[in-house]
Scaffold this motif. Structure first.
Motif, PDB file in Angstrom:
ATOM      1  N   GLY A  23       0.831  -1.204   0.000  1.00  0.00           N
ATOM      2  CA  GLY A  23       0.000   0.000   0.000  1.00  0.00           C
ATOM      3  C   GLY A  23       0.865   1.254   0.000  1.00  0.00           C
ATOM      4  N   ILE A  24       1.864   1.260   0.884  1.00  0.00           N
ATOM      5  CA  ILE A  24       2.749   2.419   0.949  1.00  0.00           C
ATOM      6  C   ILE A  24       3.447   2.622  -0.382  1.00  0.00           C
ATOM      7  CG2 ILE A  24       4.839   3.306   1.997  1.00  0.00           C
ATOM      8  CD1 ILE A  24       4.078   1.531   4.438  1.00  0.00           C
TER       9      ILE A  24
ATOM     10  N   ALA B 257       1.175   4.028  -3.013  1.00  0.00           N
ATOM     11  CA  ALA B 257       0.858   5.428  -2.742  1.00  0.00           C
ATOM     12  C   ALA B 257       2.028   6.313  -3.147  1.00  0.00           C
ATOM     13  CB  ALA B 257       0.535   5.614  -1.276  1.00  0.00           C
ATOM     14  N   GLY B 258       3.238   5.818  -2.930  1.00  0.00           N
ATOM     15  CA  GLY B 258       4.425   6.587  -3.317  1.00  0.00           C
ATOM     16  C   GLY B 258       4.496   6.790  -4.817  1.00  0.00           C
TER      17      GLY B 258
ATOM     18  N   ASP C 213       1.916   7.309  -6.671  1.00  0.00           N
ATOM     19  CA  ASP C 213       0.687   7.991  -7.096  1.00  0.00           C
ATOM     20  C   ASP C 213      -0.424   7.033  -7.496  1.00  0.00           C
ATOM     21  OD1 ASP C 213       1.544  10.424  -6.586  1.00  0.00           O
ATOM     22  OD2 ASP C 213       1.511  11.192  -8.626  1.00  0.00           O
TER      23      ASP C 213
ATOM     24  N   LEU D  21      -4.754  -1.933   1.136  1.00  0.00           N
ATOM     25  CA  LEU D  21      -4.987  -1.607   2.546  1.00  0.00           C
ATOM     26  C   LEU D  21      -6.387  -2.024   2.990  1.00  0.00           C
ATOM     27  CD1 LEU D  21      -3.222   1.856   2.506  1.00  0.00           C
ATOM     28  CD2 LEU D  21      -2.417  -0.202   3.641  1.00  0.00           C
TER      29      LEU D  21
ATOM     30  N   GLU E 143      -7.441  -4.624   5.900  1.00  0.00           N
ATOM     31  CA  GLU E 143      -8.429  -4.318   6.926  1.00  0.00           C
ATOM     32  C   GLU E 143      -9.462  -5.441   7.046  1.00  0.00           C
ATOM     33  OE1 GLU E 143     -10.960  -0.954   6.110  1.00  0.00           O
ATOM     34  OE2 GLU E 143     -11.220  -0.597   8.250  1.00  0.00           O
TER      35      GLU E 143
ATOM     36  N   THR F 149      -3.099  -1.043  13.327  1.00  0.00           N
ATOM     37  CA  THR F 149      -3.150   0.408  13.554  1.00  0.00           C
ATOM     38  C   THR F 149      -2.497   1.130  12.375  1.00  0.00           C
ATOM     39  OG1 THR F 149      -2.938   0.017  15.911  1.00  0.00           O
ATOM     40  CG2 THR F 149      -2.588   2.257  15.159  1.00  0.00           C
ATOM     41  N   HIS F 150      -1.382   0.591  11.924  1.00  0.00           N
ATOM     42  CA  HIS F 150      -0.724   1.206  10.770  1.00  0.00           C
ATOM     43  C   HIS F 150      -1.602   1.127   9.533  1.00  0.00           C
ATOM     44  CE1 HIS F 150       3.139   1.449  12.959  1.00  0.00           C
ATOM     45  NE2 HIS F 150       3.286   2.481  12.151  1.00  0.00           N
TER      46      HIS F 150
ATOM     47  N   TYR G 290      -3.990   3.887   9.767  1.00  0.00           N
ATOM     48  CA  TYR G 290      -3.320   5.167   9.593  1.00  0.00           C
ATOM     49  C   TYR G 290      -3.001   5.420   8.119  1.00  0.00           C
ATOM     50  CZ  TYR G 290       0.767   8.245   9.681  1.00  0.00           C
ATOM     51  OH  TYR G 290       1.663   9.222   9.428  1.00  0.00           O
ATOM     52  N   TYR G 291      -2.539   4.379   7.425  1.00  0.00           N
ATOM     53  CA  TYR G 291      -2.264   4.548   5.997  1.00  0.00           C
ATOM     54  C   TYR G 291      -3.554   4.782   5.237  1.00  0.00           C
ATOM     55  CZ  TYR G 291       2.274   2.555   7.268  1.00  0.00           C
ATOM     56  OH  TYR G 291       3.478   2.315   7.845  1.00  0.00           O
TER      57      TYR G 291
ATOM     58  N   GLN H   6      -4.618   8.291   5.282  1.00  0.00           N
ATOM     59  CA  GLN H   6      -3.907   9.141   4.331  1.00  0.00           C
ATOM     60  C   GLN H   6      -4.383   8.914   2.915  1.00  0.00           C
ATOM     61  OE1 GLN H   6       0.369   9.632   5.178  1.00  0.00           O
ATOM     62  NE2 GLN H   6       0.012   8.081   6.724  1.00  0.00           N
ATOM     63  N   VAL H   7      -4.632   7.635   2.593  1.00  0.00           N
ATOM     64  CA  VAL H   7      -5.105   7.329   1.245  1.00  0.00           C
ATOM     65  C   VAL H   7      -6.438   8.038   1.001  1.00  0.00           C
ATOM     66  CG1 VAL H   7      -6.121   5.489  -0.128  1.00  0.00           C
ATOM     67  CG2 VAL H   7      -3.886   5.164   0.907  1.00  0.00           C
TER      68      VAL H   7
ATOM     69  N   LYS I 171      -7.555  10.647   2.472  1.00  0.00           N
ATOM     70  CA  LYS I 171      -7.315  12.090   2.398  1.00  0.00           C
ATOM     71  C   LYS I 171      -6.858  12.458   0.992  1.00  0.00           C
ATOM     72  CE  LYS I 171      -3.695  14.443   3.025  1.00  0.00           C
ATOM     73  NZ  LYS I 171      -2.327  14.567   3.527  1.00  0.00           N
ATOM     74  N   ASN I 172      -5.918  11.673   0.454  1.00  0.00           N
ATOM     75  CA  ASN I 172      -5.414  11.970  -0.884  1.00  0.00           C
ATOM     76  C   ASN I 172      -6.472  11.782  -1.948  1.00  0.00           C
ATOM     77  OD1 ASN I 172      -2.983  12.554   0.226  1.00  0.00           O
ATOM     78  ND2 ASN I 172      -2.038  10.598  -0.271  1.00  0.00           N
TER      79      ASN I 172
END
Lengths: 636, 644
Positions: A156-157, A160-161, A163, A172, A176, A218-219, A222-223, A226-227, A229-230
């Protein structure tokens, strides 16, 4: 590993421990010119482990060369989000084959992370995808669920990096749902990936296993925050921020001050959305948790040691920030309800008030329900204190003076707290913002006050707090702030003037006012005009010239100020007809300015539609009135 | 020719392009992608990846400097007027902005040793101190310098002697003077040499702090702050102080500020995920960014420190630096766009007259106080002397009447004289002591007493002398910090130089105005073509119309190209979508095949009945055989998120 001799296995375990140590501990001391030295060493070890595992597998493969060797799967990369997560397929996670796959997958995972850490992203992705492929054949079980989630977090990270936000979202979200499903269907503390390569005696406790597993999730949250949000899905992002905070608290993995500040900031999101119950909950939690950070060191202690002084500074500042978030809460609650209750001329609409009070009972029930289903913060020992703090202020919009006053008092209390840290000397802008909020609190409260005398006193309090500061500020550095304050002061005086007039008219039956009232009225009137004029002067060039063209952000305020000054001059009461005439003349001049400016700049007319209409009318009428005045004075 | 009556003026933006370096030259025949029209102040950028027919992008600035430009040209034309305003009491800021490796540091600092290659900063130093030495002698100056850097949102003092382990500084605000850095070191500089020394100390501190200089400098902003205070008697006879502040700012590499994605506009940082949970605050702040709420820590340190320079009380020049190599096209375009936007920022510069925080005033008062003390002391010693001596000194009277004006120059002499007197007095006391000792008629204890007394008097005398000396030293130290104008007007050459500079200034001014007029002409041209509706002859009309047509045609081409761009993009995405669709269809067919051949129809029906589409997650899901608590939980959660 059944087939491998225990010595061989022990060697693998040692290598793994070594690699972990290199990655986590040693890498911090790597020299600048060789920043990834330890990581490269770790990578070598991981590769060796991988080969050993493969050779074990080959040895075993002869015995049960079934599914695996014949398996010629299409090698397209597995993509999450479109497929049912790893449930109900392949061999079960706790079978020997499943365990083998998990171990190999874990090595691939660590290799992937290692490559990502050393900025070889594509190679890292390849390893992580290999891990995914290995896991794909297995069903989720307590042995591998941790790896299932970790690998998706990493992918996932990575996406996202690059784009590829949607891809990241897919990974992600699957992580979940795997987590949630696992908890529902199994729930036992799952094996941590490090345990694949530890000898029996070093296995983790159940508690430690749970802790690590929960942290991974939890991470994920949190990710995801952000996703979202973006992706512009602020509502979902907020929910996930909220959950992240809640989990930090539950799992006791947070630093109190940082957590409290985050919760307080989140409250501001809820407040702007009108979600006062959630906002209040965040703020109460913020206050309670920030108290966990301990007492503020005394001034004397701060002078003794530098660390204490820094701690003092930090604690005081952050608590003051939280207080400011509370002020905004109270202010928004009051202003929102005011908007709901006011009629077309800005007075309390009593019919509406009744209506809302009737509806209130229903709301209260809903609040209770909402509270029960909402995501609540708190650990065992903080839960009650958060709830009791919440009880101190309503989250429903106040409907009468008593209720409004309760909210106001809470807000005012926080104003005092915030000002203690954000003092004028050193924090000019912050201090003034707090004062402006305080003034706005008074303004909102005045709306509910029926007694005009007392309402007037509230406005006087606003004047008292703003006036001295406005004159003390450097006119160059605080131009904007001063303009705001001048405008506000002018409006307050105007308001007070209106109130005095209404009061006087109520008291006396006759039309004429007594001298004292006239003096008072004139004083307020000219004070208001003075501040409007000061505002207008601040727009002039250093040589005192009026700008030909008004900047967009001051266009409306400037024209409105002109209009108001014009009105104020025409209302001044003066005994002598000549003075009266002079005032009317000034008034006319300002009205004319508004009209002429809009003629010269047609685009300005839209900004001040009503004012322009009235000004045009007045430019026509005032000369007539002045002539009449002259005539009547001559007659006398 | 400054623009009309305005109290506000926009940020001046100049663009400079460095030459291709050897490596880039050898990279290919493509050559420079940047073309500059010095007379019009235009930069024309060619997209190396686009077909030749695509129109090039043109940007207009206050001035442009190509690869052949000299440091001196840039300084005289674009920076000199700004420094002049600083000397007149305005605030001024010079920014260098651009990708790392495009010559920001060369433009700002240059090669210090070579006068031709000295950058903006050394030239500014020279300018300031030359101006002071040539100004009239009734002006007093105080020049101070500070040097700081902002690295990872921390303000660090580069002049702090123990920079390495110093704590980051805090920004504060005062009602009188706005934002300031608390406890920032500020050095009083009396000459070019001293201020250069200050700069060197700071540069070294910066280099020491960073093991990897290039990486560090591309991430940190460096601010060199110079304050020039000038006191001059006004028409009212009182001394007035004007304070000019100059900020020289070397911004971090632009590639760090705004990483652009493929689309050019979007910040890449926004798409990147913060890995550590400690960055949760950033995410929340981004959500809560509304007007009616309070969001702690929103402003960046740099913005707060320079808020006056961007839209405030300052004159600002921004130097954007470009690289001409084709591989830097994206960065170059971003820099140009950024610079183009900066042109619109309006400032309201005003002279800082008699601010309350002027240090010069404090210094002057301190000097006056010290002088008064010194006088008082002198006078007292004289009194004492008279007491001791019994008979006054002849010269006393006129020394006192000499008064204060002469003192200033005579101070040194006076002090020497005083020292002499002290020696004389001491000698006399010594003599008296000797006398007492030799006096054989006195009683022993009487003798002892007298000797003791004399001893004590000598002690007092010595102490006083020391105090006076200290005071004098302090006084001198204070006074030396103030620079007085006109000290260097000795020779004729100065005058000539001044004239020369004036002429140079004029020329620069003219070039600038010429450019401005040219730019205006271009705009007017367009307008007139439209306006000229009455034509004297048909031919003229044809001419005019052709001209207009040509212009419009060019514009049309531009727009067509843009449309083409957008179309291409759409085609591409459509193709991608088609491909995905094909793949999906194939897969679907494959799945159907499997279902038909391997799954008995009754099983299939069972499964079909259990499938439901979850619009929330956009996927098909199996309904559990028994509705579980899990799904109920999910439903209630939906209710909450839907509640609003």
């Amino acid at each position: 590993m059944a087939s491998a001799s225990s010595d061989e296995w022990r060697a693998v375990c040692d290598k793994f421990t070594n690699a972990q140590n290199l990655t986590v501990v040693e890498s911090r001391n790597d020299p600048e010119n060789d920043p990834f030295r330890s990581k490269y060493k770790a990578r070598e070890l991981l590769r060796e482990i991988y080969c050993t595992l493969k050779s074990f597998e080959a040895g075993e493969g002869e015995e049960e060369s079934g599914a695996e060797s014949s398996e010629q799967r299409p090698t397209e990369p597995p993509v999450d989000g479109q497929r049912e997560d790893g449930y109900g397929q392949g061999f079960s996670g706790d079978s020997p084959a499943g365990l083998r796959a998990a171990k190999l997958g874990a090595v691939e995972y660590y290799l992937g992370v290692n490559h990502v850490d050393t900025e070889e992203l594509s190679a890292g992705q390849e390893h992580l995808m290999n891990c995914m492929k290995l896991l794909e054949r297995c069903s989720v079980s307590s042995e591998n669920v941790s790896l299932f989630i970790h690998v998706r977090n990493q992918l996932g990270i990575l996406s996202a990096g690059w784009d590829e936000t949607e891809t990241a979202q897919g990974f992600l979200e699957t992580a979940e749902s795997i987590y949630q499903r696992y908890l529902k269907e199994d729930g036992s503390p799952p094996t941590d990936m490090t345990e694949y390569f530890t000898t029996e005696e070093n296995m983790l406790t159940h508690q430690e296993r749970t802790k690590r597993f929960e942290l991974a999730y939890t991470h994920t949250m949190y990710y995801l925050a952000q996703v979202y949000k973006n992706l512009g899905e602020t509502e979902r992002a907020a929910t996930y921020c909220h959950s992240t905070l809640q989990r930090q608290l539950q799992l006791n993995q947070f630093s109190p001050m940082e957590w409290a500040l985050n919760a307080a900031t989140l409250s501001q999101y809820y407040i702007t959305k009108g979600l006062y119950m959630e906002g209040r909950h965040c703020l109460s939690a913020a206050t309670v948790i920030s108290d966990l950070a301990g007492e503020v060191p005394s001034e004397a202690a701060a002078q003794e040691s530098e660390t204490e002084s820094e701690r003092r500074e930090q604690l005081r500042q952050k608590r003051a920030e939280i207080a400011r978030c509370w002020i905004k809460y109270c202010l928004n609650v009051l202003q929102d309800s005011k908007k709901l209750l006011e009629d077309s001329i800005g007075e309390l609409d009593t019919d509406r008030q009744e209506e809302l009070k009737m509806a209130r009972r229903r709301e209260e029930e809903e609040e209770e329900k909402g509270r029960k289903s909402a995501l609540l913060f708190g650990s065992e020992d903080t839960f009650d204190s958060i709830a009791s703090l919440e009880e101190k202020v309503h989250c429903l919009l106040p409907l009468d003076f008593t209720e409004a006053r309760a909210v106001f008092l809470v807000g005012q209390n926080y104003v005092t707290q915030a000002k203690e840290y954000f003092q004028m000397d050193g924090y000019v802008t912050d201090h003034i913002e707090i004062l402006q909020d305080h003034s706005a609190l008074f303004r909102a409260l005045a709306f509910y006050e029926e007694d005009l005398e007392r309402r007037c006193k509230m406005h006087k309090r606003r004047v008292d707090m703003l006036e001295p500061i406005c004159s003390d500020l450097n006119a160059q550095y605080y131009l904007m702030i001063r303009r705001q304050m001048m405008f506000e002061l002018a409006e307050i005086y105007n308001e007070m003037m209106d109130l005095k007039l209404t009061l006087a008219n109520r008291q006396s039956d006759t039309e004429s006012l007594d001298n004292h009232t006239i003096n008072k009225f004139n004083h307020l009137c000219s004070a208001s005009a003075k501040y409007f004029q000061m505002f207008l002067d601040s727009l002039c060039s250093p040589e005192g010239k009026i700008p030909e063209h008004l900047e967009e952000e001051v266009l409306r305020p400037a024209l409105v100020a002109r209009f108001r000054v014009a009105r104020l001059y025409s209302r001044l009461i003066s005994p002598s007809p000549s003075a009266q005439l002079e005032n009317l003349d000034k008034s006319l001049e300002h009205y004319k300015y508004v009209v002429q400016y809009c003629e010269a700049h047609p685009e300005a007319a839209a900004a001040v539609e009503t004012e322009l209409e009235l000004s045009t009318e007045m430019v026509g009428l005032l000369p007539l009135k002045m002539n009449l005045n002259i005539l009547s004075s001559k007659c006398i | 020719v400054m623009s009309k009556n305005k109290s506000s003026e926009s940020v001046k933006v100049v663009v400079r392009c460095r030459p291709l370096n050897r490596k880039e030259e050898s990279n290919g025949p493509a050559g420079s992608i940047v073309q500059m029209d010095l007379r019009l102040g235009q930069v024309i950028l060619r997209n190396p990846r686009a077909p030749v027919s695509e129109p090039q992008k043109t940007f207009t600035f206050d001035a442009v400097y190509d690869a052949n430009s000299k440091q001196g040209d840039l300084y005289d034309e674009s920076v000199r007027p700004l420094i002049d305003s600083v000397l007149a009491g305005f605030n001024g800021t010079i920014f260098a902005y651009g990708q790392t490796g495009t010559g920001k540091t060369y433009t700002m600092q240059g090669a210090w040793m070579d006068p031709q290659k000295r950058g903006v900063i050394p030239n500014a130093f020279d300018h300031i101190f030359t101006h002071i030495s040539r100004s009239q002698s009734d002006k007093q100056y105080l020049v101070r310098a500070s040097y700081l850097e902002i690295y990872l949102e921390e303000v660090l003092d580069l002049l702090d002697p123990n920079h390495g382990n110093a704590r980051p500084l805090e920004l504060r605000e005062s009602p009188e003077s706005g934002v300031y850095v608390r406890d920032l070191t500020s050095c009083v500089c009396k000459s070019i040499k001293e201020i250069e020394e200050v700069m060197n100390v700071g540069n070294q501190a910066r280099a020491v702090a960073a093991t990897d200089m290039n990486e560090h400098s591309s991430r940190s902003h460096a601010l060199f702050l110079i304050t020039v205070e000038c006191s001059q008697p006004g028409p009212d006879g009182r001394k007035h102080i004007r304070v000019g502040r100059l900020n020289l700012v070397d911004l971090a590499g632009s590639e760090r500020q705004a990483k652009t994605g493929v689309q050019g506009e979007r910040l890449k940082e926004a798409a990147k995920i913060n890995l550590s949970l400690s960055a949760l605050g950033n995410v929340i702040s981004a959500l809560a960014d509304g007007r009616s709420g309070h969001v702690p820590y929103r402003d960046s340190k740099l913005t707060r420190l320079l808020q006056d320079s961007l839209g405030g009380n300052a004159k600002t020049v921004m130097v954007a630096t470009l690289g001409p190599a084709p591989q830097h096209y994206d960065e170059t375009l971003t820099t140009l766009r950024y610079a183009n936007r900066a042109k619109n920022i309006q400032n309201q510069p005003r002279v800082n007259e008699d601010p309350k925080d002027a240090l010069l005033r404090e210094f002057q008062m301190e000097i006056a106080r010290l002088r008064a003390q010194l006088h008082h002391r002198k006078w007292r010693t004289k009194q004492k002397k008279e007491q001791v001596d019994g008979e006054g000194w002849e010269r006393d009277g006129d020394e006192e009447t000499e008064g204060e004006e002469e003192d200033e120059e005579d101070e040194e002499e006076g002090v020497e004289k005083e020292a002499e007197e002290y020696v004389k007095q001491e000698q006399r006391l010594e003599r008296e002591k000797q006398d007492i000792r030799e006096d054989q008629f006195m009683l022993a204890d009487e003798k002892q007493r007298l000797l003791g007394e004399k001893e004590r008097m000598m002690g007092v005398l010595r102490k006083e002398q020391e105090a006076t000396e200290q005071l004098t030293a302090k006084y001198k130290a204070m006074e030396s910090k103030l620079l007085v104008g006109g000290k260097n007007i000795i020779d004729h050459t100065n005058e000539q130089q001044k004239m020369l500079e004036g002429k140079r200034h004029e020329i620069a001014e003219q070039t600038r105005s010429e450019r401005e007029i040219q730019q205006q002409m271009l705009v007017r041209d367009e307008e007139t073509v439209e306006l000229r509706e009455t034509f004297t002859s048909l031919q003229q009309e044809v001419e005019a119309k052709t001209k207009k047509l040509k212009k419009l045609y060019a514009k049309l081409q531009c727009i067509k190209a843009e449309i083409q761009d957008v179309n291409d993009e759409h085609v591409r995405s459509r193709q991608e979508l088609e491909q995905t669709q094909n793949e999906l269809t194939r897969e679907l067919k494959f799945k159907y095949l499997i279902i038909e051949n391997f799954i008995p129809p009754e099983e299939k029906n069972k499964i079909m009945n259990r499938l439901t589409f979850d619009p929330e997650e956009d996927q098909w899901k199996f309904q559990p055989l028994v509705p579980s608590i899990f799904t109920m939980f999910l439903k209630t959660k939906c209710c909450i998120s839907g509640y609003e």
